[in-house]
Scaffold this active site. Structure first.
Site, PDB file in Angstrom:
ATOM      1  CG  ASP A  40      30.226  16.941  33.284  1.00 19.57           C
ATOM      2  OD1 ASP A  40      30.596  15.562  32.165  1.00 19.57           O
ATOM      3  OD2 ASP A  40      28.989  18.038  32.415  1.00 19.57           O
ATOM      4  CD  GLN A  56      28.569  16.093  37.073  1.00 18.70           C
ATOM      5  OE1 GLN A  56      28.275  15.665  36.568  1.00 18.70           O
ATOM      6  NE2 GLN A  56      28.856  17.367  36.679  1.00 18.70           N
ATOM      7  NE  ARG A 169      22.173  19.518  31.224  1.00 15.42           N
ATOM      8  CZ  ARG A 169      20.971  18.869  30.984  1.00 15.42           C
ATOM      9  NH1 ARG A 169      20.025  18.929  31.835  1.00 15.42           N
ATOM     10  NH2 ARG A 169      21.224  18.313  29.978  1.00 15.42           N
ATOM     11  CD  GLU A 223      24.400  17.970  29.015  1.00 14.52           C
ATOM     12  OE1 GLU A 223      24.011  17.453  29.572  1.00 14.52           O
ATOM     13  OE2 GLU A 223      25.412  16.775  28.522  1.00 14.52           O
TER      14      GLU A 223
END
Length: 469
Positions: A40, A56, A169, A223
């Protein structure tokens, strides 16, 4: 600096020192990891004139592992400089990974909010959904975008609504009418996806504000939520897991798309139907930011989690995945569209120009621009293996002989229905293609691994230009 931080720094430095910098499929235009794994995009922003792209990163394993945040900077979003790792998983509240988050800029300071992931796999009741996991909201700040202070734990699962699972998250923060708001993706205990809004008066202390959801269940997890307004249109973006039914059968395992918001996202609102950002094979977890000159820029992960269908040949060279090229999001004729950032135009050199048909094997990194297509006649073949065409009211990208094909690595076909085709832009790199159709109303992205360069375009009546970059 903790002993763990020091150990991770040494291991990362050793892995990056051994990295293969000359592999066949290393990208020229697209951000990719120095070595190992990338997924990501995080903390995208422009800060004191410099663009920042965190990502990431698992430098020790090209097939994933414990995540940290790598860091690139740029003055133009084309030439990027690697700044090393900014955030390591070195605290009790993020020891299993520094997961996705955002950057918020105010008063000469950069605030990075992210999810600190903790896996408690030694617990007898571990199931990764309702027990055996922590999703902590963490903040770290900087005044120069390079050096960051201590981490602050802001919220943990007990601070979130009680009907949620441990899957909460990917914070995204903005300010509205003097109040700070934070959007997080969530999965309820009834396996329904939604976004949760928190509010704060000081950027540090947060409380639950509201939920954003559809009338009917829409996937089990949202997400990487994002919320922004562009050209007067309010957009809620989310990467949705768990969509089922015929509409999604021929799509990716997870989807990345958006809802147009009618009303007040913080109060009463109506969400439009969900529309995909990208109809290709490799696209997930996009994040956006606003530039100093007012543009909305979006970058996605050119990959797909939990997908066993296809692979990436770059694993052989010790790395995997990249970002999409930065895109400008804009609205025209009531349609949300995307196009490559305008800075790309400063790097393009017109190499070939023709009408109706163009064929060349001279370039691997290029942009082909096809305009004024007549009678919906468009057909292209890239690297003798990837067909891009408009046929029977569908725009299609399809790999020839996809089974055991080293070019497609398992990718087969993606398409979308549309009434007509007027123009196509094809942005090609060493191992990726992004295709923008009808002034960016539809986009297709894919990784691919051509043995030899080449493109052949046939488009009735069209002007065809090919630019080297």
């Amino acid at each position: 600096m903790t002993a763990l931080t020091n150990d991770l720094m040494k291991l990362t430095a050793e892995a990056e020192k051994k990295a293969d910098r000359d592999g066949k499929f290393r990208q020229k235009l697209h951000l990719m990891p120095p070595t190992g794994w990338l997924n990501d995009p995080n903390g995208l922003c422009q800060f004191k004139g410099v663009y920042h792209a965190f990502f990431q990163y698992s430098p020790l394993n090209a097939e994933g592992g414990v995540k940290m945040w790598g860091h690139y900077t740029s003055r133009d979003m084309i030439d990027w400089e690697y700044q090393g790792v900014t955030l390591y998983p070195d605290q009790p509240f993020d020891c299993s990974g520094v997961y996705s988050g955002c950057a918020f800029i105010e008063d000469g300071e950069m605030y990075l909010y992210y999810t600190g992931n903790v896996k408690l796999e030694d617990r007898d009741d571990y199931d990764y959904v309702n027990s055996g996991r922590e999703a902590n909201t963490v903040l770290v700040t900087s005044t120069d975008g390079v050096n960051f202070g201590r981490k602050r734990l802001l919220m943990k699962n007990s601070d979130y609504p009680a009907d949620l699972t441990l899957h909460v998250r990917d914070p995204k923060v903005w300010k509205e009418n003097g109040i700070y708001y934070m959007l997080q993706g969530a999965r309820t205990k009834e396996d329904s996806g939604q976004a949760i809004v928190f509010r704060s008066e000081d950027k540090l202390h947060w409380s639950f504000h509201s939920r954003i959801k559809t009338n009917d269940k829409f996937g089990y997890m949202w997400e990487c939520p994002d919320y922004f307004e562009v050209d007067g249109t309010k957009i809620l973006s989310a990467s949705v897991q768990g969509l089922t039914g015929d509409e999604w059968k021929e799509r990716n395992v997870y989807q990345s798309g958006y809802f147009v918001v009618d009303g007040d996202i913080l109060g009463e609102y109506i969400l439009s139907d969900y529309r995909l950002w990208d109809y290709g094979f490799d696209y997930y977890a996009p994040q956006s930011f606003e530039t100093d000159d007012g543009r909305r820029i979006q970058i996605g992960w050119m990959g797909m989690p939990d997908c066993e269908e296809y692979t990436n040949r770059t694993i052989e060279d010790g790395w995997q995945h990249c970002f999409t090229f930065p895109r400008e999001v804009f609205v025209k004729d009531g349609i949300v569209r995307q196009r490559p950032i305008r800075e790309l135009g400063e790097r393009k050199i017109l190499s070939e120009e023709t009408k109706n048909r163009l064929e060349t094997k001279n370039y691997t990194v290029y942009e082909a621009v096809v305009s004024d297509i007549s009678d919906d006649q468009f057909h292209a073949v890239l690297a003798e293996n990837l067909i891009v065409k408009y046929e029977n009211n569908r725009f299609v990208i399809e790999f020839i002989n996809s089974r055991n094909n080293k070019v497609s690595c398992g990718r087969k076909i993606r398409c979308v229905e549309m009434d007509h085709v007027t123009d196509v832009r094809i942005l090609s790199d060493e191992s990726s293609v992004e295709i923008f159709v009808n002034d960016g109303a539809y986009v297709f992205s894919t990784r691919y691994y051509p043995e030899e360069p080449g493109i052949c375009i046939e488009a009735e009546g069209a002007d065809i230009r090919l630019y080297r970059i």
